[in-house]
Design an enzyme around this catalytic site. Structure first.
Site, mmCIF file in Angstrom:
data_model
loop_
_atom_site.group_PDB
_atom_site.id
_atom_site.type_symbol
_atom_site.label_atom_id
_atom_site.label_comp_id
_atom_site.label_asym_id
_atom_site.label_seq_id
_atom_site.Cartn_x
_atom_site.Cartn_y
_atom_site.Cartn_z
ATOM 1 C CE LYS A 81 6.586 2.853 -5.479
ATOM 2 N NZ LYS A 81 6.101 1.477 -5.388
HETATM 3 P P1 NAD Z 1 -2.766 2.680 -11.948
HETATM 4 O O1 NAD Z 1 -2.271 4.031 -12.277
HETATM 5 O O2 NAD Z 1 -2.775 1.636 -13.006
HETATM 6 O O3 NAD Z 1 -4.272 2.797 -11.370
HETATM 7 C C1 NAD Z 1 -4.593 3.613 -10.289
HETATM 8 C C2 NAD Z 1 -6.106 3.565 -10.077
HETATM 9 O O4 NAD Z 1 -6.422 4.282 -8.875
HETATM 10 C C3 NAD Z 1 -6.898 4.232 -11.204
HETATM 11 O O5 NAD Z 1 -8.073 3.499 -11.448
HETATM 12 C C4 NAD Z 1 -7.258 5.599 -10.606
HETATM 13 O O6 NAD Z 1 -8.446 6.140 -11.160
HETATM 14 C C5 NAD Z 1 -7.453 5.217 -9.146
HETATM 15 N N1 NAD Z 1 -7.327 6.373 -8.253
HETATM 16 C C6 NAD Z 1 -6.379 7.340 -8.249
HETATM 17 N N2 NAD Z 1 -6.657 8.259 -7.299
HETATM 18 C C7 NAD Z 1 -7.787 7.855 -6.688
HETATM 19 C C8 NAD Z 1 -8.576 8.386 -5.643
HETATM 20 N N3 NAD Z 1 -8.239 9.519 -5.026
HETATM 21 N N4 NAD Z 1 -9.696 7.702 -5.265
HETATM 22 C C9 NAD Z 1 -10.044 6.564 -5.888
HETATM 23 N N5 NAD Z 1 -9.333 6.015 -6.892
HETATM 24 C C10 NAD Z 1 -8.230 6.653 -7.280
HETATM 25 O O7 NAD Z 1 -1.925 2.202 -10.674
HETATM 26 P P2 NAD Z 1 -1.596 0.707 -10.215
HETATM 27 O O8 NAD Z 1 -0.307 0.288 -10.834
HETATM 28 O O9 NAD Z 1 -2.799 -0.158 -10.335
HETATM 29 O O10 NAD Z 1 -1.267 0.955 -8.661
HETATM 30 C C11 NAD Z 1 -2.313 1.071 -7.687
HETATM 31 C C12 NAD Z 1 -1.696 0.924 -6.300
HETATM 32 O O11 NAD Z 1 -1.049 -0.332 -6.196
HETATM 33 C C13 NAD Z 1 -0.639 1.978 -5.946
HETATM 34 O O12 NAD Z 1 -0.729 2.245 -4.556
HETATM 35 C C14 NAD Z 1 0.669 1.257 -6.251
HETATM 36 O O13 NAD Z 1 1.743 1.782 -5.500
HETATM 37 C C15 NAD Z 1 0.312 -0.141 -5.814
HETATM 38 N N6 NAD Z 1 1.138 -1.199 -6.415
HETATM 39 C C16 NAD Z 1 1.204 -1.361 -7.771
HETATM 40 C C17 NAD Z 1 1.967 -2.404 -8.292
HETATM 41 C C18 NAD Z 1 2.003 -2.686 -9.773
HETATM 42 O O14 NAD Z 1 2.581 -3.714 -10.148
HETATM 43 N N7 NAD Z 1 1.409 -1.881 -10.616
HETATM 44 C C19 NAD Z 1 2.677 -3.266 -7.434
HETATM 45 C C20 NAD Z 1 2.581 -3.061 -6.056
HETATM 46 C C21 NAD Z 1 1.804 -2.033 -5.561
#
Ligand code: NAD
Length: 510
Positions: free
Chosen positions: A177
């Protein structure tokens, strides 16, 4: 048993290690393997620097006084005068072409926006990370996060999670990461591109389709992956041979069909299995979603398509609520297809009421999907939740305290390392297609993904209930440990048994 020589300060990394050591004790893990897995293989910490563009920064009321009579200037908005999500504008020099401007003491008035002062661009440096946790099962694999609150401790935790997750998904990758400590809302598209290029430039010798493979994470996406791929392949005679250096690419440049929604889709496959076990109908089920980015919006869209009601959504900028259920298709348009919604927030969505974040967690529902950042469901939030199931779309959204409270209140939990493994699983399919120069249909991708997630979910459930079972779709007999454990420990048992096999069968080089 683990021997602690000195008491260590509790951090998110040491908290996560508690689950690791619990599962390692349960499988009586070889002590050398435990040492290998306890800390990352490599921790790369470095700096990337960047020349910032000139900016227009809003004047506050006090500063604005002497400029009340300043006439408005006319400049081409859009590309030349680029609005940033934090309210500033980036002032590209081409904005001055054909412009009719009045500047007084470096202050300018932009029609309908108000008074701004010009701030000269300057070089700035940012702290960057890439943690390569383990590669015994295959190349390091894990996302790139651009966020103001990242740290070594956080990236170590997330890199280790990737090692467990790729083992649970049973794909031949390890864990990594990384990212940059930055608030992307304060920088232009071009500045983020330059920073991404610098980041990949510095890591070039440490990355590769058989060495370390980044993917999107918070605040990064297919566009950022394309830039990283360009930097990595620049100067290669056979750039196409290196397409697998990143995953999560746009389908037109070697990405996989289904990758964009894969993490959300995997979340939903887990929920389907949970619902089947509980004989619970998802039609009409009430769902809370935190985070409406890649993971949260895809999970919400798919569940909505299956007849579930998304009753509240919380993101970084606010919370919306509708007791009858939100129109998720319209919400996706509002957040993701709307160039005026610079913050990509659900706030202000017509047809829903704004509520507080504290009230969000109290909304009466069946399923909560935290899909934003880590540490959101602590003991207090877990006390207020009125749901039957928490499915961890985000990485590490439930604190150990939160988890104890959920268990005490008999609220089921599907842990992140299986719930959000859909993304990395389809990343592997993307990598395979790149190696083979193939392009699979979305249906092929989802058929494989469903089989993979559901069979590994079934193994974890059997380990948790201590019910060794073999069906045509799964075989949990090699993984059950003779006693019942919670789902997170069960998932870790599965991961560690798969990882340990490599060390035990291949041995250690001396
Ligand atoms: P993203 O950047 O597309 O979206 C993040 C979302 O979280 C946004 O809507 C943002 O407004 C919201 N957010 C941020 N801070 C916040 C807070 N303090 N309170 C409430 N909402 C908040 O990110 P993503 O790719 O959807 O990833 C989200 C989570 O999923 C992360 O923990 C990431 O590590 C995990 N994840 C993502 C993937 C992937 O394929 N994108 C895979 C596995 C895990």
């Amino acid at each position: 048993m683990r021997k602690d020589s000195s008491p260590k300060k509790s951090t998110i990394y040491t908290e996560q290690l508690e689950t690791f050591h619990r599962a390692a004790d349960l499988i009586d893990m070889h002590p050398r393997v435990r040492l290998e897995l306890e800390e990352p293989d490599f921790e790369h910490i470095f700096y990337v620097s960047l020349d910032l563009r000139d900016r227009l920064v809003p004047l506050d009321d006090e500063e604005a006084g002497p400029f009340k009579d300043l006439p408005a200037s006319s400049m081409k908005a859009g590309v030349a005068l680029e609005p940033l999500a934090n309210g500033d504008f980036v002032l590209h020099r081409r904005a001055l072409l054909d412009a009719d401007i009045t500047v007084r003491e470096g202050v300018i008035r932009i029609p309908k926006r108000g008074l701004f002062k010009m701030v000269k661009g300057e070089p700035r440096k940012f702290k960057a990370y890439r943690i390569q946790h383990n590669q015994v099962r295959g190349p390091y694999k894990g996302g790139i996060r651009f966020h103001k609150d990242v740290s070594l401790d956080l990236f170590k935790t997330l890199a280790a999670e990737m090692t467990w997750k790729t083992a649970i998904a049973d794909i031949p990758f390890g864990g990594a990461k990384g990212g940059i400590r930055i608030d992307p809302q304060a920088y232009s598209r071009e500045e983020m591109e330059h920073l991404t290029l610098r980041y990949m430039y510095k890591l070039k010798n440490l990355m590769g389709p058989f060495l370390d493979i980044p993917a999107p994470d918070v605040n990064t996406n297919g566009a950022i992956m394309a830039i990283m791929m360009r930097q990595f392949t620049d100067g290669q005679r056979t750039p196409h041979a290196f397409r697998g250096v990143v995953t999560g690419k746009d389908v037109r440049i070697g990405g996989s069909e289904g990758r964009l929604k894969a993490t959300g889709q995997g979340v939903v496959y887990c929920i389907e299995e949970w619902a089947r076990d509980r004989e619970f109908s998802l039609r009409g089920a009430r769902v809370l979603v935190q985070g409406f980015g890649n993971v949260g919006s895809a999970a919400a869209e798919i569940l909505y398509g299956m007849g579930a009601k998304i009753v509240a959504v919380n993101d970084a900028n606010g919370t919306i609520h509708s007791d009858e259920g939100l129109d998720v298709d319209a919400l996706v348009q509002y957040v993701h297809q709307n160039p005026d919604n610079l913050k990509k927030t659900v706030l202000g969505f017509p047809g829903a009421a704004a509520i507080s974040k504290a009230d969000f967690w109290k909304v009466d529902a069946d399923i909560a999907i935290p899909a934003a950042l880590g540490g959101e469901i602590d003991g207090n939030v877990a006390e207020t939740l009125r749901v039957k199931l928490v499915v961890e779309g985000a990485n590490g959204p439930t604190t150990p305290d939160g988890e104890r409270v959920l268990a005490g209140r008999k609220i089921d939990l599907i842990p992140d390392i299986i719930a959000n493994a859909g993304g990395v699983t389809v990343s592997y399919y993307e990598w395979l297609q790149n190696q083979r120069m193939e392009h699979w249909t979305e249906q092929e991708v989802n058929t494989r993904l469903e089989r993979a997630i559901k069979s590994n979910y079934a193994i974890i459930r059997d380990v948790s209930r201590d019910r060794p079972t073999k069906t045509p779709a799964h075989d949990s007999r090699p993984y059950c440990i003779g006693k019942e454990v919670d789902m997170r420990t069960a998932a870790m048992v599965l991961a560690l048994k798969r990882i340990e096999a490599h060390y035990l069968l291949e041995g250690f080089s001396q």
